[in-house]
Design a protein around this motif. Structure first.
Motif, PDB file in Angstrom:
ATOM      1  N   ALA A   1      40.601  52.940  56.129  1.00 16.16           N
ATOM      2  CA  ALA A   1      40.762  53.909  57.209  1.00 16.16           C
ATOM      3  C   ALA A   1      39.462  53.958  58.015  1.00 16.16           C
ATOM      4  N   VAL A   2      39.576  54.136  59.333  1.00 18.92           N
ATOM      5  CA  VAL A   2      38.377  54.258  60.169  1.00 18.92           C
ATOM      6  C   VAL A   2      38.480  55.534  61.002  1.00 18.92           C
ATOM      7  N   GLN A   3      37.318  55.953  61.483  1.00 16.84           N
ATOM      8  CA  GLN A   3      37.264  57.137  62.341  1.00 16.84           C
ATOM      9  C   GLN A   3      36.623  56.750  63.666  1.00 16.84           C
ATOM     10  N   TYR A   4      35.781  57.600  64.204  1.00 15.54           N
ATOM     11  CA  TYR A   4      35.135  57.311  65.481  1.00 15.54           C
ATOM     12  C   TYR A   4      34.201  56.122  65.311  1.00 15.54           C
ATOM     13  N   THR A   5      34.379  55.089  66.121  1.00 14.48           N
ATOM     14  CA  THR A   5      33.578  53.877  65.972  1.00 14.48           C
ATOM     15  C   THR A   5      33.481  53.151  67.309  1.00 14.48           C
TER      16      THR A   5
ATOM     17  N   TRP B   1      38.839  45.500  63.127  1.00 15.41           N
ATOM     18  CA  TRP B   1      39.655  46.259  62.169  1.00 15.41           C
ATOM     19  C   TRP B   1      41.147  46.056  62.443  1.00 15.41           C
ATOM     20  N   LEU B   2      41.534  46.114  63.721  1.00 15.49           N
ATOM     21  CA  LEU B   2      42.933  45.891  64.088  1.00 15.49           C
ATOM     22  C   LEU B   2      43.373  44.464  63.753  1.00 15.49           C
ATOM     23  N   GLU B   3      42.515  43.500  64.048  1.00 15.51           N
ATOM     24  CA  GLU B   3      42.858  42.096  63.800  1.00 15.51           C
ATOM     25  C   GLU B   3      42.996  41.809  62.309  1.00 15.51           C
ATOM     26  N   GLN B   4      42.107  42.415  61.500  1.00 13.30           N
ATOM     27  CA  GLN B   4      42.206  42.228  60.047  1.00 13.30           C
ATOM     28  C   GLN B   4      43.502  42.821  59.508  1.00 13.30           C
ATOM     29  N   GLY B   5      43.916  43.943  60.052  1.00 12.59           N
ATOM     30  CA  GLY B   5      45.181  44.547  59.647  1.00 12.59           C
ATOM     31  C   GLY B   5      46.359  43.650  59.970  1.00 12.59           C
ATOM     32  N   LEU B   6      46.322  43.040  61.157  1.00  9.56           N
ATOM     33  CA  LEU B   6      47.401  42.117  61.547  1.00  9.56           C
ATOM     34  C   LEU B   6      47.437  40.905  60.620  1.00  9.56           C
ATOM     35  N   GLU B   7      46.254  40.365  60.292  1.00  7.82           N
ATOM     36  CA  GLU B   7      46.207  39.198  59.408  1.00  7.82           C
ATOM     37  C   GLU B   7      46.801  39.523  58.041  1.00  7.82           C
ATOM     38  N   ARG B   8      46.455  40.687  57.511  1.00  4.35           N
ATOM     39  CA  ARG B   8      46.987  41.074  56.205  1.00  4.35           C
ATOM     40  C   ARG B   8      48.496  41.268  56.269  1.00  4.35           C
ATOM     41  N   PHE B   9      48.964  41.846  57.380  1.00  5.14           N
ATOM     42  CA  PHE B   9      50.403  42.068  57.543  1.00  5.14           C
ATOM     43  C   PHE B   9      51.152  40.732  57.593  1.00  5.14           C
ATOM     44  N   GLU B  10      50.606  39.776  58.347  1.00  2.00           N
ATOM     45  CA  GLU B  10      51.249  38.463  58.457  1.00  2.00           C
ATOM     46  C   GLU B  10      51.246  37.743  57.111  1.00  2.00           C
TER      47      GLU B  10
ATOM     48  N   ASP C   1      51.320  45.565  72.094  1.00  2.00           N
ATOM     49  CA  ASP C   1      52.253  44.500  71.725  1.00  2.00           C
ATOM     50  C   ASP C   1      52.425  44.313  70.217  1.00  2.00           C
ATOM     51  N   ASP C   2      51.397  44.655  69.428  1.00  3.77           N
ATOM     52  CA  ASP C   2      51.423  44.259  68.017  1.00  3.77           C
ATOM     53  C   ASP C   2      51.593  45.408  67.028  1.00  3.77           C
ATOM     54  N   TYR C   3      51.430  46.655  67.477  1.00  2.53           N
ATOM     55  CA  TYR C   3      51.518  47.794  66.575  1.00  2.53           C
ATOM     56  C   TYR C   3      52.534  48.819  67.067  1.00  2.53           C
TER      57      TYR C   3
ATOM     58  N   VAL D   1      44.799  54.903  60.316  1.00  2.00           N
ATOM     59  CA  VAL D   1      45.271  54.182  59.131  1.00  2.00           C
ATOM     60  C   VAL D   1      46.240  53.096  59.590  1.00  2.00           C
ATOM     61  N   LEU D   2      46.119  51.896  59.012  1.00  2.00           N
ATOM     62  CA  LEU D   2      47.042  50.803  59.287  1.00  2.00           C
ATOM     63  C   LEU D   2      48.017  50.661  58.127  1.00  2.00           C
ATOM     64  N   LEU D   3      49.309  50.678  58.435  1.00  2.00           N
ATOM     65  CA  LEU D   3      50.363  50.611  57.423  1.00  2.00           C
ATOM     66  C   LEU D   3      51.379  49.543  57.781  1.00  2.00           C
ATOM     67  N   SER D   4      51.984  48.957  56.766  1.00  2.00           N
ATOM     68  CA  SER D   4      53.157  48.116  56.995  1.00  2.00           C
ATOM     69  C   SER D   4      54.375  49.045  57.051  1.00  2.00           C
ATOM     70  N   PRO D   5      55.521  48.580  57.534  1.00  2.00           N
ATOM     71  CA  PRO D   5      56.705  49.442  57.588  1.00  2.00           C
ATOM     72  C   PRO D   5      57.129  49.969  56.221  1.00  2.00           C
ATOM     73  N   ASP D   6      56.779  49.246  55.128  1.00  2.00           N
ATOM     74  CA  ASP D   6      57.126  49.742  53.793  1.00  2.00           C
ATOM     75  C   ASP D   6      55.942  50.464  53.136  1.00  2.00           C
ATOM     76  N   LEU D   7      55.018  50.970  54.003  1.00  2.00           N
ATOM     77  CA  LEU D   7      53.931  51.868  53.604  1.00  2.00           C
ATOM     78  C   LEU D   7      52.879  51.210  52.716  1.00  2.00           C
TER      79      LEU D   7
END
Length: 661
Positions: free
Chosen positions: A632-636, A644-653, A563-565, A620-626
């Protein structure tokens, strides 16, 4: 195979070479001698560091690799007048290869006479492949350009055309906040991964102890040390030293693989996902399996063991004990070889620093193999409690044979998916595994036997218990094939669920919507104003499948991804050929030029130049304007990935809110 086996007889020297400085062992200089308006001598001089040697073009077959010259555009721009001549060489008999080898020490000079066919040619490009050795041998390939104006030759500086330069430039992104990519070092998952590899190696060593090549040697060797020493303490010390040398030998066997890592950041990934190499692994493991079934025996040349044994008796002391350990490694090869092959194969299937993992795994294997010799030397009374050699050891070998066949199928599956053959779909793979483990179950319960086996014996309790486990695993596989269970325990081994005989809703993991082209995915992200999850993955990537099937499948994580990415999955090992109009040459900062011909080569280069990474999975988590939204994360693990996903969403918002103001 010969090149690999050479290391067994040269362990100490390999260790010394691996710790030397990074100076080039051979330094080349070039000259051009003008003979007439159209004829020249191309002269290549090699200064070889002390202790190293380079092999002649004409060294005997069956030994080390000869030097080979490739004269580019010969026959078009110029012709070769005779063969490439050499300066004085040395000829010595090789005990390893049992042939006379021809090589250079200190200095080598190669001369090739040419005649121009095109008077406008001012440069001759030459490729040299050679092998430089100092006990361990390193293959090297280098390009030179001979300038026909009296100047010195230089390494060929390859150029790319304007179209290739433009297409290469389009791969490089204008990333914002790129400093956020760098994480805090090794993750707990990576550290635990090394412990897991060590544990697998240790388990492999324990299994090797139960084979008929190793088990009978335990009481014989321990008795030798305890009875042939004047003092009990001396015997114990010698046995402990013997155990240490066993560990050292198996560790040193892994060192040559570290050389690959220093050549190219993507070379191990390229090797592990190469279609034909995976087919070769498949054939080799099938060959190993039938040796365990008893149809033939794998052995190294008996002369090797005899020489090592003679050396240990002649030299004595610590070095003599070392040669005894080498003798053990050689004579037990028919049982340990296939197990080590399984360890090598399973490590190659992993991602990340493969060479380090292999060293860790080999150390674990050697430690398990060495422990009994040390422990029984300390507590010789324990020898009385050892079970006698017997038919049970053959059962161990047969079980290993079935496991080798199961692992072999994974390599064939890799080749099938990377090559886009569509032969070994998920259902076919699971079906073959079911047949293998049903046959193993029948064998363990004595329902069928191999023709060469001795008289039928009473089935012991451990064999029955193993049969029950095999039967239970067969049922587990059948439930997975029927989609009644999710086979999470096997994540990464069977092909993904969307690689199916039956039509699926999506060709993306877990039925998610995804894009397999970066530009298309970014365009959609801009349209819906959602952040991007950039997923560098691979068809043959075991840890990628584990992440998808064990982490992405968690309900709360799955909903975030859905839903979010916007998910962009780029397959680094996709060998599908790009349309000719999309193929191009990419020139790295080092001057090296790489031809981009496949989808995987494109996205692998894209990952390297933008994120300085070459392993998968890599997220890697990116905004539409890169704009980079998180490290970046790997196997975890699931909790780390969710956060990690939630922090990316917070930064994007937060970024969106600032932009709106």
């Amino acid at each position: 195979m010969k090149q690999i086996l050479v290391f067994i007889a040269l362990f100490i020297s390999v260790f010394c070479v691996s710790s030397q400085s990074d100076d080039e062992p051979v330094v080349f200089t070039t000259e051009v001698e003008k003979l007439s308006d159209s004829e020249y001598n191309l002269i290549l001089k090699a200064d070889i560091h002390e202790g190293w040697h380079v092999y002649s073009q004409y060294t005997a077959e069956g030994g080390s690799l000869p030097s080979e010259f490739t004269y580019k555009r010969a026959g078009e721009d110029y012709e070769l007048l005779g063969k490439t001549t050499e300066s004085e060489t040395i000829v010595e008999y090789s005990d390893i290869f049992e042939v006379d080898e021809t090589f250079f020490k200190d200095r080598a000079v190669f001369t090739q006479r040419i005649k121009l066919l095109d008077p406008n040619v001012r440069q001759i490009d030459v490729n040299l492949f050679y092998q430089v050795c100092k006990e361990v041998c390193i293959p090297v390939e280098v390009d030179f350009s001979f300038v026909l104006d009296g100047g010195s030759a230089v390494k060929a500086d390859q150029q790319v055309d304007e179209r290739s330069a433009a297409m290469a430039a389009s791969l490089q992104l204008g990333l914002k906040n790129k400093h956020l990519l760098q994480g805090d070092g090794e993750t707990s998952a990576e550290a635990s991964g090394l412990w897991m590899v060590f544990a697998l190696g240790f388990l492999g060593g324990l299994i090797a102890l139960l084979t008929p090549c190793v088990f009978p040697m335990i009481p014989l060797t321990v008795s030798f040390f305890t009875k042939h020493s004047q003092h009990k303490a001396k015997g114990i010390a010698n046995a402990l030293l013997y155990g240490f040398f066993i560990v050292l030998i198996y560790f040193l066997l892994s060192l040559p693989f570290h050389l690959f890592d220093s050549v190219d950041s993507q070379i191990l990934n390229t090797i592990s996902t190469n279609v034909w190499l995976n087919v070769v692994f498949f054939v080799v493991f099938v060959f190993f399996a039938f040796s365990f079934f008893g149809y033939y025996e794998l052995t190294l040349p008996s002369s090797w063991a005899n020489r090592m044994d003679a050396a240990s008796a002649k030299i004595g002391g610590g070095i003599g004990i070392f040669f005894m350990a080498v003798t053990l490694a050689i004579v037990s090869f028919s049982c340990t070889g296939p197990i080590l092959g399984g360890l090598l194969g399973s490590t190659v299937l992993e991602e990340g620093d493969v060479a380090t993992k292999l060293s860790v795994g080999m150390t674990g294997f050697g430690l398990a193999l060495a422990l009994p010799f040390a422990l029984f030397a300390l507590f010789p009374a324990w020898l009385n409690s050892l079970p006698k050699s017997g038919g049970w050891m053959n059962t161990v070998k047969v079980v290993l044979g079935f496991l080798e066949l199961a692992l072999a199928l994974k390599f064939l599956s890799n080749a099938d998916m990377v090559g886009n053959w569509g032969i070994l779909k998920r259902e076919v793979f699971l079906g073959v595994w079911i047949v293998l483990f049903v046959l193993l179950t029948l064998y363990l319960f004595g329902i069928f036997r191999f023709p060469h086996e001795g008289p039928k014996e009473k089935i012991a309790l451990p064999r029955r218990l193993t049969g029950v486990l095999s039967a239970a695993f067969s049922v587990y596989l059948i439930l997975g094939l029927a989609n009644i269970s999710n086979l999470k325990l096997l994540s990464g081994f069977p092909p993904p669920a969307f690689y199916s005989l039956f039509e699926t809703e999506s060709d993306c993991p877990l039925g998610l919507d995804c894009y397999k082209d970066f530009d298309e995915g970014v365009a959609h992200a801009k349209e819906v104003n959602k952040p991007i999850l950039l997923d560098f993955t691979g068809w043959a990537c075991v840890n990628c499948r584990k992440m998808e099937e064990n982490v992405w499948s968690e309900a709360d994580i799955y909903s975030i991804l859905k839903d979010d990415y916007v998910l962009i999955s780029l397959y680094i090992d996709d060998r599908k050929e790009l349309p000719e109009a999309e193929q191009f040459d990419f020139k790295f900062e080092s001057g090296r030029v790489k031809r981009i011909e496949t989808v995987g080569e494109k996205w692998g280069t894209f990952q390297t130049v933008n994120f300085n990474a070459a392993s998968q999975p890599y997220y890697v988590l990116l905004s539409p304007d890169l704009e980079i939204l998180n490290t970046a994360v790997q196997y975890t693990d699931s909790d780390t990935y969710r956060l990690w996903l939630e922090q990316g969403l917070e930064r994007f918002e937060a970024t969106k809110a600032l932009t709106a103001k």
